[in-house]
Design a protein around this motif. Structure first.
Motif, PDB file in Angstrom:
ATOM      1  N   PHE A  12     -14.142  32.594 -27.438  1.00 37.28           N
ATOM      2  CA  PHE A  12     -13.476  31.419 -26.872  1.00 37.28           C
ATOM      3  C   PHE A  12     -14.258  30.136 -27.121  1.00 37.28           C
ATOM      4  CE2 PHE A  12     -12.394  35.159 -24.298  1.00 37.28           C
ATOM      5  CZ  PHE A  12     -11.048  35.228 -24.618  1.00 37.28           C
ATOM      6  N   GLY A  13     -15.432  30.248 -27.759  1.00 39.68           N
ATOM      7  CA  GLY A  13     -16.264  29.073 -27.983  1.00 39.68           C
ATOM      8  C   GLY A  13     -16.272  28.568 -29.415  1.00 39.68           C
ATOM      9  N   ASP A  14     -15.916  29.429 -30.357  1.00 37.71           N
ATOM     10  CA  ASP A  14     -15.905  29.021 -31.765  1.00 37.71           C
ATOM     11  C   ASP A  14     -15.025  29.970 -32.572  1.00 37.71           C
ATOM     12  OD1 ASP A  14     -17.437  31.335 -32.500  1.00 37.71           O
ATOM     13  OD2 ASP A  14     -19.260  30.284 -31.973  1.00 37.71           O
ATOM     14  N   ASP A  15     -15.087  29.854 -33.890  1.00 37.93           N
ATOM     15  CA  ASP A  15     -14.188  30.614 -34.771  1.00 37.93           C
ATOM     16  C   ASP A  15     -14.870  31.769 -35.499  1.00 37.93           C
ATOM     17  OD1 ASP A  15     -11.996  29.040 -34.135  1.00 37.93           O
ATOM     18  OD2 ASP A  15     -12.412  27.600 -35.747  1.00 37.93           O
ATOM     19  N   ARG A  16     -16.017  32.246 -35.019  1.00 39.46           N
ATOM     20  CA  ARG A  16     -16.719  33.327 -35.715  1.00 39.46           C
ATOM     21  C   ARG A  16     -15.846  34.580 -35.828  1.00 39.46           C
ATOM     22  NH1 ARG A  16     -21.105  31.119 -32.670  1.00 39.46           N
ATOM     23  NH2 ARG A  16     -22.781  30.418 -34.029  1.00 39.46           N
ATOM     24  N   LEU A  17     -15.169  34.948 -34.748  1.00 43.46           N
ATOM     25  CA  LEU A  17     -14.325  36.143 -34.795  1.00 43.46           C
ATOM     26  C   LEU A  17     -13.213  35.966 -35.820  1.00 43.46           C
ATOM     27  CD1 LEU A  17     -13.451  38.945 -33.829  1.00 43.46           C
ATOM     28  CD2 LEU A  17     -12.196  37.815 -31.974  1.00 43.46           C
ATOM     29  N   THR A  18     -12.561  34.833 -35.827  1.00 43.59           N
ATOM     30  CA  THR A  18     -11.487  34.561 -36.789  1.00 43.59           C
ATOM     31  C   THR A  18     -12.009  34.622 -38.219  1.00 43.59           C
ATOM     32  OG1 THR A  18     -10.374  33.165 -35.166  1.00 43.59           O
ATOM     33  CG2 THR A  18      -9.717  32.886 -37.461  1.00 43.59           C
ATOM     34  N   SER A  19     -13.163  34.020 -38.445  1.00 48.45           N
ATOM     35  CA  SER A  19     -13.757  34.044 -39.787  1.00 48.45           C
ATOM     36  C   SER A  19     -14.105  35.463 -40.208  1.00 48.45           C
ATOM     37  CB  SER A  19     -15.014  33.171 -39.823  1.00 48.45           C
ATOM     38  OG  SER A  19     -14.692  31.823 -39.580  1.00 48.45           O
ATOM     39  N   CYS A  20     -14.668  36.221 -39.288  1.00 49.35           N
ATOM     40  CA  CYS A  20     -15.020  37.608 -39.577  1.00 49.35           C
ATOM     41  C   CYS A  20     -13.783  38.421 -39.941  1.00 49.35           C
ATOM     42  CB  CYS A  20     -15.734  38.215 -38.374  1.00 49.35           C
ATOM     43  SG  CYS A  20     -16.119  39.964 -38.547  1.00 49.35           S
ATOM     44  N   LEU A  21     -12.731  38.253 -39.169  1.00 48.48           N
ATOM     45  CA  LEU A  21     -11.515  39.027 -39.422  1.00 48.48           C
ATOM     46  C   LEU A  21     -10.870  38.683 -40.757  1.00 48.48           C
ATOM     47  CD1 LEU A  21      -9.953  39.095 -35.842  1.00 48.48           C
ATOM     48  CD2 LEU A  21     -11.180  40.926 -37.043  1.00 48.48           C
ATOM     49  N   GLY A  34     -23.141  41.191 -26.578  1.00 48.00           N
ATOM     50  CA  GLY A  34     -23.284  39.967 -25.793  1.00 48.00           C
ATOM     51  C   GLY A  34     -21.934  39.428 -25.345  1.00 48.00           C
ATOM     52  N   ASP A  35     -21.780  38.108 -25.443  1.00 49.05           N
ATOM     53  CA  ASP A  35     -20.542  37.468 -25.001  1.00 49.05           C
ATOM     54  C   ASP A  35     -19.338  37.780 -25.896  1.00 49.05           C
ATOM     55  OD1 ASP A  35     -21.691  36.380 -22.758  1.00 49.05           O
ATOM     56  OD2 ASP A  35     -21.994  34.384 -23.624  1.00 49.05           O
ATOM     57  N   ALA A  36     -19.558  38.361 -27.056  1.00 45.87           N
ATOM     58  CA  ALA A  36     -18.427  38.764 -27.907  1.00 45.87           C
ATOM     59  C   ALA A  36     -17.597  39.848 -27.229  1.00 45.87           C
ATOM     60  CB  ALA A  36     -18.909  39.237 -29.266  1.00 45.87           C
ATOM     61  N   ALA A  37     -18.185  40.546 -26.254  1.00 46.83           N
ATOM     62  CA  ALA A  37     -17.443  41.569 -25.509  1.00 46.83           C
ATOM     63  C   ALA A  37     -16.239  40.972 -24.775  1.00 46.83           C
ATOM     64  CB  ALA A  37     -18.365  42.274 -24.523  1.00 46.83           C
ATOM     65  N   TYR A  38     -16.275  39.664 -24.508  1.00 48.73           N
ATOM     66  CA  TYR A  38     -15.137  39.016 -23.855  1.00 48.73           C
ATOM     67  C   TYR A  38     -13.863  39.105 -24.692  1.00 48.73           C
ATOM     68  CZ  TYR A  38     -18.079  37.050 -20.181  1.00 48.73           C
ATOM     69  OH  TYR A  38     -18.918  36.903 -19.106  1.00 48.73           O
ATOM     70  N   ALA A  39     -13.983  39.412 -25.977  1.00 53.96           N
ATOM     71  CA  ALA A  39     -12.809  39.591 -26.831  1.00 53.96           C
ATOM     72  C   ALA A  39     -11.961  40.778 -26.369  1.00 53.96           C
ATOM     73  CB  ALA A  39     -13.227  39.771 -28.284  1.00 53.96           C
ATOM     74  N   ALA A  48      -5.390  40.818 -28.265  1.00 58.31           N
ATOM     75  CA  ALA A  48      -4.151  41.142 -28.984  1.00 58.31           C
ATOM     76  C   ALA A  48      -4.406  41.314 -30.473  1.00 58.31           C
ATOM     77  CB  ALA A  48      -3.102  40.057 -28.741  1.00 58.31           C
ATOM     78  N   VAL A  49      -5.192  40.419 -31.045  1.00 54.78           N
ATOM     79  CA  VAL A  49      -5.490  40.492 -32.478  1.00 54.78           C
ATOM     80  C   VAL A  49      -6.270  41.763 -32.803  1.00 54.78           C
ATOM     81  CG1 VAL A  49      -6.815  39.424 -34.342  1.00 54.78           C
ATOM     82  CG2 VAL A  49      -5.378  38.014 -32.876  1.00 54.78           C
ATOM     83  N   LEU A  50      -7.305  42.042 -32.013  1.00 57.53           N
ATOM     84  CA  LEU A  50      -8.131  43.218 -32.280  1.00 57.53           C
ATOM     85  C   LEU A  50      -7.356  44.513 -32.091  1.00 57.53           C
ATOM     86  CD1 LEU A  50     -11.492  42.104 -30.654  1.00 57.53           C
ATOM     87  CD2 LEU A  50     -10.995  42.346 -33.097  1.00 57.53           C
ATOM     88  N   SER A  51      -6.513  44.577 -31.073  1.00 61.69           N
ATOM     89  CA  SER A  51      -5.763  45.812 -30.818  1.00 61.69           C
ATOM     90  C   SER A  51      -4.736  46.078 -31.918  1.00 61.69           C
ATOM     91  CB  SER A  51      -5.081  45.772 -29.454  1.00 61.69           C
ATOM     92  OG  SER A  51      -4.088  44.766 -29.406  1.00 61.69           O
ATOM     93  N   ALA A  52      -4.244  45.029 -32.553  1.00 59.08           N
ATOM     94  CA  ALA A  52      -3.228  45.184 -33.602  1.00 59.08           C
ATOM     95  C   ALA A  52      -3.830  45.486 -34.967  1.00 59.08           C
ATOM     96  CB  ALA A  52      -2.381  43.914 -33.687  1.00 59.08           C
ATOM     97  N   ARG A  53      -5.105  45.196 -35.163  1.00 61.92           N
ATOM     98  CA  ARG A  53      -5.713  45.310 -36.491  1.00 61.92           C
ATOM     99  C   ARG A  53      -6.084  46.722 -36.905  1.00 61.92           C
ATOM    100  NH1 ARG A  53      -7.926  40.742 -39.295  1.00 61.92           N
ATOM    101  NH2 ARG A  53      -8.466  42.348 -40.798  1.00 61.92           N
ATOM    102  N   GLY A  54      -6.313  47.610 -35.971  1.00 64.76           N
ATOM    103  CA  GLY A  54      -6.702  48.970 -36.336  1.00 64.76           C
ATOM    104  C   GLY A  54      -8.074  49.043 -36.973  1.00 64.76           C
ATOM    105  N   LEU A  55      -8.982  48.217 -36.526  1.00 65.62           N
ATOM    106  CA  LEU A  55     -10.348  48.178 -37.061  1.00 65.62           C
ATOM    107  C   LEU A  55     -11.196  49.310 -36.510  1.00 65.62           C
ATOM    108  CD1 LEU A  55     -11.087  44.409 -36.372  1.00 65.62           C
ATOM    109  CD2 LEU A  55     -10.533  45.416 -38.582  1.00 65.62           C
ATOM    110  N   LYS A  56     -12.290  49.579 -37.192  1.00 70.12           N
ATOM    111  CA  LYS A  56     -13.341  50.421 -36.622  1.00 70.12           C
ATOM    112  C   LYS A  56     -14.134  49.484 -35.722  1.00 70.12           C
ATOM    113  CE  LYS A  56     -13.515  53.018 -40.825  1.00 70.12           C
ATOM    114  NZ  LYS A  56     -13.819  52.490 -42.145  1.00 70.12           N
TER     115      LYS A  56
END
Length: 97
Positions: A12-21, A34-39, A48-56
């Motif tokens: 919720f603070g930057d776009d690292r997750l979006t860039s990673c995906l 750390g705080d990435a667990a808030y995802a 919603a994004v993570l649950s739909a992606r089927g990632l490891k």
């Protein structure tokens, strides 16, 4: 070549997750720490994004617990020794600083 992507900043603070995906491959894994667990907060856009992606998808269980976040059944909670094992399993580790 497989990569373990490690995120530790809040989605919720930057776009690292979006860039990673955007760059994560089918053989890659994603570890939230750390705080990435808030995802993994249900009802949020990152959830919603993570649950739909089927990632490891992995999360440090200690960090999820510290933030009162339940690990969903489509993610795997790991401890620090398992984090080390993941680091060895993947060809590369990319920490999204």
């Amino acid at each position: 070549m497989s990569t373990l992507h490690v995120l530790s900043h809040s989605p919720f603070g930057d776009d690292r997750l979006t860039s990673c995906l955007r760059v994560i491959g089918t053989d890659d894994g994603l570890l939230l720490s750390g705080d990435a667990a808030y995802a993994l907060q249900p009802g949020t856009a990152p959830f919603a994004v993570l649950s739909a992606r089927g990632l490891k998808l992995f999360v440090l269980a200690e960090d999820a617990q510290a933030r009162a976040i339940s690990v969903p059944d489509w993610a795997i909670g790991v401890d620090y020794p398992a984090f080390v094992d993941l680091s060895i399993h993947y060809d590369k580790v990319n920490s999204w600083l």
